[in-house]
Write an enzyme that holds these catalytic residues in place. Structure first.
Site, PDB file in Angstrom:
ATOM      1  NE  ARG A  98      -3.080   0.205   3.365  1.00  0.00           N
ATOM      2  CZ  ARG A  98      -2.117   0.561   4.479  1.00  0.00           C
ATOM      3  NH1 ARG A  98      -1.638   1.633   4.557  1.00  0.00           N
ATOM      4  NH2 ARG A  98      -2.039  -0.367   5.448  1.00  0.00           N
ATOM      5  CE1 TYR A 112     -17.937  10.300 -15.310  1.00  0.00           C
ATOM      6  CE2 TYR A 112     -17.197  10.311 -12.957  1.00  0.00           C
ATOM      7  CZ  TYR A 112     -17.823   9.428 -14.176  1.00  0.00           C
ATOM      8  OH  TYR A 112     -18.208   8.277 -14.016  1.00  0.00           O
ATOM      9  CG  ASP A 172     -11.281  15.590 -15.136  1.00  0.00           C
ATOM     10  OD1 ASP A 172     -10.775  14.864 -16.080  1.00  0.00           O
ATOM     11  OD2 ASP A 172     -12.208  14.954 -14.497  1.00  0.00           O
ATOM     12  CE  LYS A 221     -14.187   6.999 -18.085  1.00  0.00           C
ATOM     13  NZ  LYS A 221     -14.525   8.487 -17.338  1.00  0.00           N
TER      14      LYS A 221
HETATM   15  C1  LIG Z   1     -14.869   8.751 -16.197  1.00  0.00           C
HETATM   16  C2  LIG Z   1     -14.509  10.116 -15.668  1.00  0.00           C
HETATM   17  C3  LIG Z   1     -14.373  10.449 -14.305  1.00  0.00           C
HETATM   18  C4  LIG Z   1     -14.365   9.266 -13.081  1.00  0.00           C
HETATM   19  O1  LIG Z   1     -13.515   8.287 -13.326  1.00  0.00           O
HETATM   20  P1  LIG Z   1     -13.581   7.009 -13.110  1.00  0.00           P
HETATM   21  O2  LIG Z   1     -12.079   6.131 -13.336  1.00  0.00           O
HETATM   22  O3  LIG Z   1     -14.612   6.380 -13.447  1.00  0.00           O
HETATM   23  O4  LIG Z   1     -13.625   6.638 -11.585  1.00  0.00           O
HETATM   24  C5  LIG Z   1     -13.737  11.704 -14.065  1.00  0.00           C
HETATM   25  N1  LIG Z   1     -13.759  12.631 -14.899  1.00  0.00           N
HETATM   26  C6  LIG Z   1     -13.931  12.519 -16.079  1.00  0.00           C
HETATM   27  C7  LIG Z   1     -14.054  13.214 -17.077  1.00  0.00           C
HETATM   28  C8  LIG Z   1     -14.334  11.379 -16.441  1.00  0.00           C
HETATM   29  O5  LIG Z   1     -14.727  10.784 -17.809  1.00  0.00           O
END
Ligand SMILES: *Cc1c(COP(=O)(O)O)cnc(C)c1O
Length: 385
Positions: A54, A107, A180, A205
């Site tokens: 961890r 998101y 983000d 993604k």
């Molecule tokens: C999918 C997504 C998230 C969240 O991420 P996870 O890996 O699903 O927890 C945050 N921001 C954006 C822009 C996303 O597309």
């Protein structure tokens, strides 16, 4: 020993940063370290700081170095999901009574995390259209915020925010500016170089890129914030497992060429939609008529792989989303395969009826890296369905 250095270009860093060959065997691909614990040379005699899985794992370290390098940052942290990364950052920075100023179409899970989880711990939340800097200034003058949080391009309407302008406003008001960068990826946009304090990713993604691993990341420069984040990553423990970290590392090596192909294919799909009599509106920052086009052209090196379209009715939008074949109907985005999503009832169902709701005539495409003629033929037949 290290093949890579900070002067290298993006694609070189993506392939080599943190990826030194194994010194024992010469293996070009470093081994995946599954061990949860590490032998000590006498009590407290740790080898390179490794003690327990961890607190640190060599495969995760390799990914974290690679993440920092591709975002042009000093410190990289990887997590078991994008939301776990966000939660760790928010808890490291916020205290009861603090406010977060959030982009109006971030998101949905980010909104939910702050509103429904951190809200109970005394954190306030305000929402503003970040692409309107005058509105951001007014919101910050009304009441300071500890964090200003933006997604650009936004989801699913691809609004573009001026990161440099937003950062100047946020810093004047004493806020930390968080971007983000999931939609653009560092192959197309590097927010730290534009002044942002922290970059957040859902590596699920584009960074992972193959729809086979859930993960998240934070990249930042400030040493004292990094030590807070590092402490929480260890103390709370939402870390990436070794195999997830390795899959993500593997994805990053092809990020540059994938983003080029995603962008080329998306531009061609947007152009087809733009001239089509069944399409009411196309949202793609690469189109000259898009309100954020000039800004995106300055701030990004290409326009990315997401295209949204508005049809004449909700029924037409649903029919289109259920008629594509190569574009598979599924949530998420950023993988090599093309996906179609109907936000109102799928990804954005939780914000229906709120100010963050997505119009029910809108469909979002995550354009993959398949042969472009096949993608165009699929979109065209679905529009005629
Ligand atoms: C999918 C997504 C998230 C969240 O991420 P996870 O890996 O699903 O927890 C945050 N921001 C954006 C822009 C996303 O597309």
């Amino acid at each position: 020993m290290t093949a890579q250095n900070a002067a290298h270009g993006f694609a070189s860093l993506a392939v080599h940063a943190g990826q030194d060959f194994d010194p024992t065997t010469g293996a070009v691909i470093p081994p995946v370290h599954f061990s949860t614990t590490f032998v000590q040379d006498g009590i407290g005699g740790l080898r390179n700081g490794y003690e327990y899985g961890r607190s640190g794992n060599p495969t995760r370290t390799a990914l974290q170095r690679q993440l920092a390098a591709i975002e042009g940052g000093v410190h990289g942290f990887s997590f078991s999901s994008g939301l776990a990364a966000e939660d760790t950052l928010l808890r490291a920075v916020l205290r009861p009574g603090d406010d977060v100023l959030l982009g109006s179409d971030v998101y949905g899970g980010t909104y939910r995390l702050i509103a429904r989880i951190l809200g109970s711990w005394g954190v306030g939340l305000r929402v503003v259209d970040m692409s309107d800097l005058a509105a951001v200034r007014a919101a910050l003058e009304e009441r300071p915020a500890r964090i200003v949080w933006v997604e650009t391009p936004s989801n699913p309407l691809l609004r573009i925010t001026d990161i440099q302008g937003l950062t100047a406003l946020g810093h004047d008001a004493g806020a930390l500016v968080v971007v983000d960068n999931t939609f653009a990826s560092p192959a197309l946009q590097r927010p730290l170089a534009l002044g942002a304090d922290v970059v957040v990713h859902s590596t699920t993604k584009y960074i992972g890129g193959h729809s086979d691993v859930v993960g998240g990341a934070l990249v930042l420069n400030d040493d004292s914030l990094a030590s807070e984040v590092g402490f929480l990553q260890f103390a709370v423990g939402a870390v990436s497992g070794p195999f997830d970290a390795w899959l993500t590392t593997r994805g990053i090596k092809t990020l540059d060429i994938r983003m080029q192909r995603h962008s080329e294919n998306a531009a061609a799909v947007a152009a087809l939609l733009d001239g089509h009599d069944r399409v009411a509106r196309v949202f793609y920052p690469g189109l000259p008529a898009h309100p954020g086009h000039d800004l995106a052209a300055r701030q990004m090196s290409a326009f990315g792989g997401i295209v949204s379209l508005e049809l004449e009715s909700a029924a037409a939008a649903r029919r289109f989303a259920e008629s594509t074949q190569l574009f598979q109907l599924a949530e998420s985005l950023g993988g090599v395969e093309s996906l179609v999503n109907y936000p109102d009832a799928m990804t954005h169902a939780s914000v229906r009826g709120t100010e963050a709701a997505v119009p029910e005539e809108v469909v979002r495409l995550s354009v993959g890296i398949e042969t472009i003629d096949d993608l165009l033929a699929d979109v065209d037949q679905a529009l005629r369905a």
